[in-house]
Design a protein around this motif. Structure first.
Motif, PDB file in Angstrom:
ATOM      1  N   ARG A 266      29.924 102.037  54.097  1.00 18.37           N
ATOM      2  CA  ARG A 266      30.360 102.972  55.139  1.00 18.37           C
ATOM      3  C   ARG A 266      31.248 102.303  56.182  1.00 18.37           C
ATOM      4  N   LEU A 267      31.481 101.018  56.025  1.00 22.16           N
ATOM      5  CA  LEU A 267      32.348 100.328  56.983  1.00 22.16           C
ATOM      6  C   LEU A 267      33.838 100.495  56.639  1.00 22.16           C
ATOM      7  N   THR A 268      34.138 101.184  55.558  1.00 19.18           N
ATOM      8  CA  THR A 268      35.549 101.307  55.150  1.00 19.18           C
ATOM      9  C   THR A 268      36.422 101.880  56.261  1.00 19.18           C
ATOM     10  N   GLY A 269      35.924 102.905  56.932  1.00 18.64           N
ATOM     11  CA  GLY A 269      36.735 103.553  57.967  1.00 18.64           C
ATOM     12  C   GLY A 269      36.983 102.632  59.141  1.00 18.64           C
ATOM     13  N   ALA A 270      35.920 101.976  59.591  1.00 19.12           N
ATOM     14  CA  ALA A 270      36.073 101.047  60.716  1.00 19.12           C
ATOM     15  C   ALA A 270      36.987  99.895  60.330  1.00 19.12           C
ATOM     16  N   TYR A 271      36.848  99.418  59.104  1.00 22.75           N
ATOM     17  CA  TYR A 271      37.712  98.325  58.656  1.00 22.75           C
ATOM     18  C   TYR A 271      39.166  98.781  58.580  1.00 22.75           C
ATOM     19  N   ALA A 272      39.383  99.978  58.075  1.00 20.01           N
ATOM     20  CA  ALA A 272      40.748 100.482  57.908  1.00 20.01           C
ATOM     21  C   ALA A 272      41.431 100.706  59.252  1.00 20.01           C
ATOM     22  N   THR A 273      40.651 100.889  60.307  1.00 18.76           N
ATOM     23  CA  THR A 273      41.236 101.100  61.637  1.00 18.76           C
ATOM     24  C   THR A 273      41.094  99.844  62.504  1.00 18.76           C
ATOM     25  N   ASP A 274      40.791  98.712  61.903  1.00 20.65           N
ATOM     26  CA  ASP A 274      40.621  97.457  62.647  1.00 20.65           C
ATOM     27  C   ASP A 274      39.528  97.561  63.707  1.00 20.65           C
ATOM     28  N   ALA A 275      38.581  98.456  63.484  1.00 16.12           N
ATOM     29  CA  ALA A 275      37.509  98.645  64.463  1.00 16.12           C
ATOM     30  C   ALA A 275      36.313  97.763  64.106  1.00 16.12           C
ATOM     31  N   VAL A 276      36.597  96.533  63.730  1.00 13.76           N
ATOM     32  CA  VAL A 276      35.557  95.575  63.383  1.00 13.76           C
ATOM     33  C   VAL A 276      35.838  94.268  64.116  1.00 13.76           C
ATOM     34  N   ASP A 277      34.786  93.484  64.362  1.00 13.39           N
ATOM     35  CA  ASP A 277      35.028  92.169  64.950  1.00 13.39           C
ATOM     36  C   ASP A 277      35.293  91.164  63.818  1.00 13.39           C
ATOM     37  N   ASP A 278      35.591  89.939  64.199  1.00 12.55           N
ATOM     38  CA  ASP A 278      36.032  88.963  63.198  1.00 12.55           C
ATOM     39  C   ASP A 278      34.987  88.716  62.114  1.00 12.55           C
ATOM     40  N   LEU A 279      33.732  88.658  62.538  1.00 12.66           N
ATOM     41  CA  LEU A 279      32.686  88.348  61.572  1.00 12.66           C
ATOM     42  C   LEU A 279      32.483  89.524  60.617  1.00 12.66           C
ATOM     43  N   GLU A 280      32.488  90.733  61.182  1.00 11.70           N
ATOM     44  CA  GLU A 280      32.359  91.911  60.314  1.00 11.70           C
ATOM     45  C   GLU A 280      33.511  91.968  59.326  1.00 11.70           C
ATOM     46  N   ARG A 281      34.696  91.619  59.817  1.00 10.24           N
ATOM     47  CA  ARG A 281      35.860  91.642  58.931  1.00 10.24           C
ATOM     48  C   ARG A 281      35.666  90.655  57.786  1.00 10.24           C
ATOM     49  N   ALA A 282      35.236  89.454  58.129  1.00 11.20           N
ATOM     50  CA  ALA A 282      35.038  88.432  57.097  1.00 11.20           C
ATOM     51  C   ALA A 282      34.000  88.895  56.077  1.00 11.20           C
ATOM     52  N   ARG A 283      32.920  89.469  56.581  1.00 12.73           N
ATOM     53  CA  ARG A 283      31.863  89.900  55.665  1.00 12.73           C
ATOM     54  C   ARG A 283      32.330  91.058  54.806  1.00 12.73           C
TER      55      ARG A 283
ATOM     56  N   LEU B 244      52.761  99.852  59.373  1.00 12.10           N
ATOM     57  CA  LEU B 244      51.950 100.316  60.498  1.00 12.10           C
ATOM     58  C   LEU B 244      50.581  99.646  60.508  1.00 12.10           C
ATOM     59  N   THR B 245      50.098  99.251  59.336  1.00  9.41           N
ATOM     60  CA  THR B 245      48.862  98.478  59.283  1.00  9.41           C
ATOM     61  C   THR B 245      49.054  97.127  59.972  1.00  9.41           C
ATOM     62  N   ILE B 246      50.207  96.527  59.746  1.00 14.04           N
ATOM     63  CA  ILE B 246      50.515  95.253  60.408  1.00 14.04           C
ATOM     64  C   ILE B 246      50.612  95.461  61.926  1.00 14.04           C
ATOM     65  N   VAL B 247      51.347  96.491  62.316  1.00 17.45           N
ATOM     66  CA  VAL B 247      51.507  96.770  63.747  1.00 17.45           C
ATOM     67  C   VAL B 247      50.139  96.987  64.391  1.00 17.45           C
ATOM     68  N   HIS B 248      49.316  97.785  63.708  1.00 19.90           N
ATOM     69  CA  HIS B 248      48.029  98.126  64.308  1.00 19.90           C
ATOM     70  C   HIS B 248      47.152  96.898  64.494  1.00 19.90           C
ATOM     71  N   ARG B 249      47.105  96.065  63.470  1.00 22.68           N
ATOM     72  CA  ARG B 249      46.275  94.870  63.583  1.00 22.68           C
ATOM     73  C   ARG B 249      46.779  93.988  64.726  1.00 22.68           C
ATOM     74  N   LYS B 250      48.095  93.861  64.838  1.00 21.49           N
ATOM     75  CA  LYS B 250      48.661  93.016  65.891  1.00 21.49           C
ATOM     76  C   LYS B 250      48.333  93.567  67.274  1.00 21.49           C
ATOM     77  N   VAL B 251      48.474  94.858  67.418  1.00 21.69           N
ATOM     78  CA  VAL B 251      48.292  95.432  68.748  1.00 21.69           C
ATOM     79  C   VAL B 251      46.806  95.418  69.125  1.00 21.69           C
ATOM     80  N   VAL B 252      45.961  95.582  68.132  1.00 15.74           N
ATOM     81  CA  VAL B 252      44.526  95.509  68.414  1.00 15.74           C
ATOM     82  C   VAL B 252      44.142  94.083  68.806  1.00 15.74           C
ATOM     83  N   ASP B 253      44.690  93.115  68.087  1.00 16.77           N
ATOM     84  CA  ASP B 253      44.435  91.722  68.469  1.00 16.77           C
ATOM     85  C   ASP B 253      44.896  91.479  69.901  1.00 16.77           C
ATOM     86  N   ARG B 254      46.044  92.051  70.227  1.00 22.54           N
ATOM     87  CA  ARG B 254      46.594  91.857  71.572  1.00 22.54           C
ATOM     88  C   ARG B 254      45.662  92.433  72.644  1.00 22.54           C
ATOM     89  N   VAL B 255      45.267  93.674  72.468  1.00 27.45           N
ATOM     90  CA  VAL B 255      44.444  94.263  73.525  1.00 27.45           C
ATOM     91  C   VAL B 255      43.076  93.601  73.601  1.00 27.45           C
TER      92      VAL B 255
END
Lengths: 260, 204
Positions: free
Chosen positions: A9-26, B97-108
């Motif tokens: 169920r983490l697919t959505g959060a991962y796809a929106t970069d709504a994860v921290d570094d450790l969650e991303r790695a895992r 846009l995936t690249i942009v999003h990751r960059k901007v999220v890292d920034r904020v």
């Protein structure tokens, strides 16, 4: 790691970069083996990117100029060479022996490992060469040494669930010659004690001090010392200030030979 | 319909990510040529995508100068790794846009974390006021279509998706903001995106 339906169920959060570094790695470790999640992540990323239609704003002319000037000074990377082209293909019919070079496992690792892997719900795997980031961020000027390791194209990792003690992931980049450990919900070391990190030497199996950890449940630490050839990373509980060699059995061993 | 305005110069009619298959293929082709060092092709790729890339960066980071920096970095990354774009995983615009999003999220999350966190997040999640943004935001047919798809999300799904995607917050932070369990926020983000995907016919 908890039950498997939870990680899916983490697919959505991962796809929106709504994860921290450790969650991303895992999660990227999970993606390595989960075809369904890979497909879903690709689709959800595409869907999320469409949201940018609703915020489209004309870019300033200066951006175009700086981009075009910038690219004239940067050589595009070569395409990714398929992993199969880099490694000997394991021989057919030996599936149990999944492509682990036998020589890469000194007996010292074996001495340490059973303690832990038996005591702990160990989830060991590797990311290997693949990256679930669709791009290669190799501008080293912007990122810390730890990030450089975490984002290295050759980053490989081992995740350990330490049960009540927390969770930890070791990421090693041979190209960077460094390793990083990221912890989550790690219990503090006992009073007057400290967690010490070790890199295991490939030649004689000895443990080389690689730094002390802070008393912080969630931390990312760059290990001291050369990590390219290390066969394992260990954590022991040592007297405050640390020791020159381990004085206790490790609470965790990350077998780096399992990481690829 | 009052959102509809002519598409400005430089932005092809019918966006490559949302529009016809041939548009998407044309963008993928521009990236492939970029990977071989074709700067003019990358310039055309830039022209076709810059409004979305810059607008996304601006929406998340909010400061125009920072948005420009992030967008520039993202385009340089895209140029550098253009040979690694894999059309099987999605559109070329989506890839950028995936690249942009990751960059901007890292920034904020790093540089601007402290100042931005001081603001009341509710200021940023209230419905967008049309008068305030109509001048700045291009309203293309694709944007209308996406807005229509977003409207099919439940309120709680939309809220969670927007906090994650435009707010740049982690799902754990989203859960805290919304006073819901962590698993609930995670599920809302996923369910919202799945609905968006299905409504837009992405990936099928």
């Amino acid at each position: 790691m908890t039950d498997s339906s939870d990680i899916h169920r983490l697919t959505g959060a991962y796809a929106t970069d709504a994860v921290d570094d450790l969650e991303r790695a895992r999660f990227e470790q999970h993606l390595e083996t989960c075809v369904d999640c890979r497909a879903e992540v690709a689709e959800l990323r595409e869907a999320a990117a469409r949201l940018a239609e609703t915020t489209a704003t004309p870019a300033p002319d200066s951006l175009r100029a700086s981009v075009l000037t910038g690219i004239s000074q940067v050589r595009p990377l070569p395409p990714v060479v398929p992993p199969g082209a880099r490694h000997a293909v394991p021989s057919e019919g030996h599936d149990d022996d999944v492509a682990l070079p036998p020589a890469a496992r000194p007996s010292a690792v074996r001495r340490w490992t059973p303690l832990l892997v038996a005591a702990v719900l160990a989830l060991v795997g590797g990311i290997g060469l693949s990256s679930w980031q669709p791009w290669a961020d190799d501008d080293p000027s912007r990122i810390s040494a730890a990030e450089q390791v975490l984002e290295a194209p050759d980053a490989e990792e081992v995740f350990l669930d330490l049960g009540e003690a927390g969770r930890a992931t070791v990421v090693r980049s041979r190209a960077e010659d460094r390793a990083v450990i990221a912890t989550e919900d790690m219990v503090p070391a006992p009073e007057g004690r400290v967690y010490q990190l070790w890199l295991q030497d490939p030649e004689d199996g000895s443990m080389i001090p690689a730094g002390l950890m802070e008393d912080d449940p969630d931390q990312t630490v760059l290990l001291e010392g050369s990590a390219a050839e290390a066969v394992a990373v260990g954590i022991t509980v040592e007297p405050d200030g640390g020791s020159e060699e381990p004085t206790t059995e490790p609470i965790a061993v990350f077998d780096l030979t399992e990481a690829t | 319909v009052d959102h509809l305005r002519p598409v400005p110069d430089g932005e092809p009619i019918g966006s490559p990510s949302g529009g016809s298959r041939s548009d998407a293929e044309a963008l993928a082709d521009l990236l492939a040529r970029s990977g071989r060092g074709d700067e003019a092709a990358f310039g055309a790729f830039y022209d076709a995508t810059s409004s979305r890339a810059y607008g996304l960066a601006l929406r998340v980071v909010r400061n125009p100068a920072h948005a420009e920096e992030v967008a520039q970095e993202a385009y340089l990354d895209a140029w550098r790794s253009s040979s690694r774009y894999d059309a099987r995983l999605g559109s070329a615009a989506g890839w950028l846009l995936t690249i942009v999003h990751r960059k901007v999220v890292d920034r904020v999350r790093s540089v601007e974390a402290s100042t931005r966190r001081d603001e009341n997040w509710q200021q940023h999640t209230r419905p967008v006021d049309h008068d305030e943004t109509a001048e700045a935001v291009e309203a293309s047919l694709d944007a209308q279509r996406v807005r229509g798809a977003v409207a099919t999300l439940t309120d709680v799904q939309r809220e969670a998706v927007e906090l994650a995607y435009f707010g740049g917050y982690t799902h754990t932070e989203v859960a805290t903001m919304l006073h819901v369990p962590v698993g609930t926020a995670k599920t809302r983000i996923r369910d919202g995106l799945i609905r968006l995907r299905d409504s837009l016919g992405v990936g099928s």
